[in-house]
Design an enzyme around this catalytic site. Structure first.
Site, PDB file in Angstrom:
ATOM      1  N   ARG A 125      -1.896 -35.373 -21.737  1.00  0.00           N
ATOM      2  CA  ARG A 125      -0.967 -35.489 -21.054  1.00  0.00           C
ATOM      3  C   ARG A 125      -1.212 -36.216 -19.724  1.00  0.00           C
ATOM      4  NH1 ARG A 125      -1.661 -33.232 -16.108  1.00  0.00           N
ATOM      5  NH2 ARG A 125      -1.558 -31.175 -16.083  1.00  0.00           N
ATOM      6  N   GLU A 224       8.012 -30.219 -13.044  1.00  0.00           N
ATOM      7  CA  GLU A 224       7.489 -30.065 -11.890  1.00  0.00           C
ATOM      8  C   GLU A 224       7.295 -31.266 -11.337  1.00  0.00           C
ATOM      9  OE1 GLU A 224       3.032 -29.131 -10.184  1.00  0.00           O
ATOM     10  OE2 GLU A 224       3.889 -27.849 -11.663  1.00  0.00           O
ATOM     11  N   ARG A 228       6.570 -35.958 -17.236  1.00  0.00           N
ATOM     12  CA  ARG A 228       5.231 -35.555 -17.820  1.00  0.00           C
ATOM     13  C   ARG A 228       5.154 -35.866 -19.131  1.00  0.00           C
ATOM     14  NH1 ARG A 228       2.675 -30.384 -15.780  1.00  0.00           N
ATOM     15  NH2 ARG A 228       2.434 -30.993 -13.640  1.00  0.00           N
ATOM     16  N   CYS A 270       1.887 -32.100  -6.802  1.00  0.00           N
ATOM     17  CA  CYS A 270       0.998 -31.210  -6.331  1.00  0.00           C
ATOM     18  C   CYS A 270      -0.490 -32.204  -6.445  1.00  0.00           C
ATOM     19  CB  CYS A 270       0.672 -30.248  -7.471  1.00  0.00           C
ATOM     20  SG  CYS A 270      -0.548 -29.068  -7.174  1.00  0.00           S
ATOM     21  N   GLU A 313      -4.378 -20.422 -18.516  1.00  0.00           N
ATOM     22  CA  GLU A 313      -4.768 -19.884 -17.500  1.00  0.00           C
ATOM     23  C   GLU A 313      -4.511 -18.633 -17.298  1.00  0.00           C
ATOM     24  OE1 GLU A 313      -6.030 -21.969 -12.980  1.00  0.00           O
ATOM     25  OE2 GLU A 313      -4.283 -22.484 -13.855  1.00  0.00           O
TER      26      GLU A 313
END
Length: 355
Positions: A125, A224, A228, A270, A313
């Site tokens: 991605r 976000e 994406r 980010c 995660e």
């Protein structure tokens, strides 16, 4: 100059963070001097230091604690972004320059697991931001709608095996919603870190999901990041997955210009996700190596790979299944980022067979 209320919020937030036991990169690098230098600055979009740091000020358990409210923030607030980028991206210094985009030879990669014994699924991605729009915290409701319209129209123009449908989150039927949840496609409203960064305003306005008929190509709009783009499929054929992503990104880029910086590469919300913004990953079953976690981590480190639990995660490996991806996004080309994952996984499979 900033309004008094914003300044007092900044001052009290900084004092609170400075006196905390936070391990975040924002605490480490937002020194009194840097804070004094930046607290009165603004970008042409109107974003301030508070827009960058509010998430880290509110969540002292952040790992990084800073977001860019628009593409210009990386330049205007460089004295805080640059050291954080250098720390996170393992030595990408303010004098370093990210290489030009290079997808390499898309036919050079093949199947990581022709025997179909180890790799369950493969995914590549990347993230992109549209030129002329700020990032989430500053987008107006009208801009969200405008972007969604541009994105859905552009994606409707995709041809061949990329052809598919765009689903708006606004007014989505329960049937479509359930279908997207079952396919693990539907994203939820932002977590507390994104919420504190003001990244979930006007939800679900302007958000949507596109996927092709085979469900091997997916685009998230305004989750976000602005975009994406995700290519994925069952099994280990990284070559097919990579080629599909490259075809799609090149096609979309011709009609939607992406925010790019000469030194930092592609710009996103980010700072952990700059440069290539590429994350190439596999879900892989390595039962013998799973029993020797130190050995697994050692090989992963050699190839700059990140080992995560089955569900990402902070999760465990269920049945010895790991999510393993490339760690480096900056200072190397798109092809090199994917090739690192390719070479590391090839080595891990080789070791698993020998054990």
């Amino acid at each position: 100059m900033l309004y008094t209320s914003s300044l007092s919020k900044l001052e009290s937030g900084w004092c609170s963070l400075a006196s905390s036991d936070s391990k975040s990169l924002i605490k480490k690098y937002l020194t009194k001097g840097v804070f004094g230098e930046l607290k009165g600055k603004k970008t042409s979009f109107g974003s301030t230091l508070l827009d960058c740091v509010q998430s880290g000020f509110e969540n002292h358990d952040s790992g990084v604690g800073i977001y860019a409210p628009d593409a210009e923030a990386y330049t205007v607030f460089a004295p805080i972004f640059d050291p954080i980028i250098e720390d996170y991206h393992k030595g990408f210094k303010p004098t370093d320059k990210h290489p030009a985009k290079d997808w390499g030879d898309v036919n050079a990669l093949g199947d990581l697991d022709a025997e179909k014994k180890y790799v369950i699924s493969t995914r590549v991605r990347c993230a992109r931001s549209l030129v002329g729009y700020p990032f989430n915290p500053l987008l107006t409701e009208a801009q969200y709608k405008e972007m969604e319209e541009k994105v859905s129209t552009t994606l409707k123009g995709l041809a061949g095996d990329l052809q598919g449908e765009f689903y708006r989150l606004t007014g989505m039927s329960k049937t479509v919603q359930q279908k997207l949840i079952d396919d693990h496609f539907l994203f939820k409203e932002g977590d507390r870190f994104l919420q504190a960064a003001n990244a979930s305003r006007f939800w679900p306005t302007g958000r949507g999901i596109f996927h092709n008929r085979d469900k091997t190509f997916l685009v998230w709009c305004n989750e976000e990041d602005h975009l994406r783009l995700i290519s994925m499929q069952m099994g280990g054929n990284l070559g097919e997955v990579y080629k599909r992503l490259v075809t799609a990104v090149n096609d979309v880029e011709q009609r939607l210009p992406f925010a790019h910086h000469d030194r930092l590469g592609f710009l996103t919300f980010c700072p952990t996700n700059l440069g290539t913004t590429i994350r190439a990953s596999v879900h892989i079953k390595l039962p013998k190596l799973a029993a020797d976690k130190a050995k697994l981590e050692q090989v992963a480190a050699k190839y700059s790979l990140q080992v995560r639990g089955t569900r990402g995660e902070h999760t465990d490996a269920e049945g010895g299944v790991y999510d393993i991806s490339n760690k480096r996004r900056m200072g190397l080309t798109e092809y090199q980022a994917v090739k690192e994952m390719n070479d590391g996984i090839t080595e891990l499979i080789k070791i698993e067979k020998q054990l």
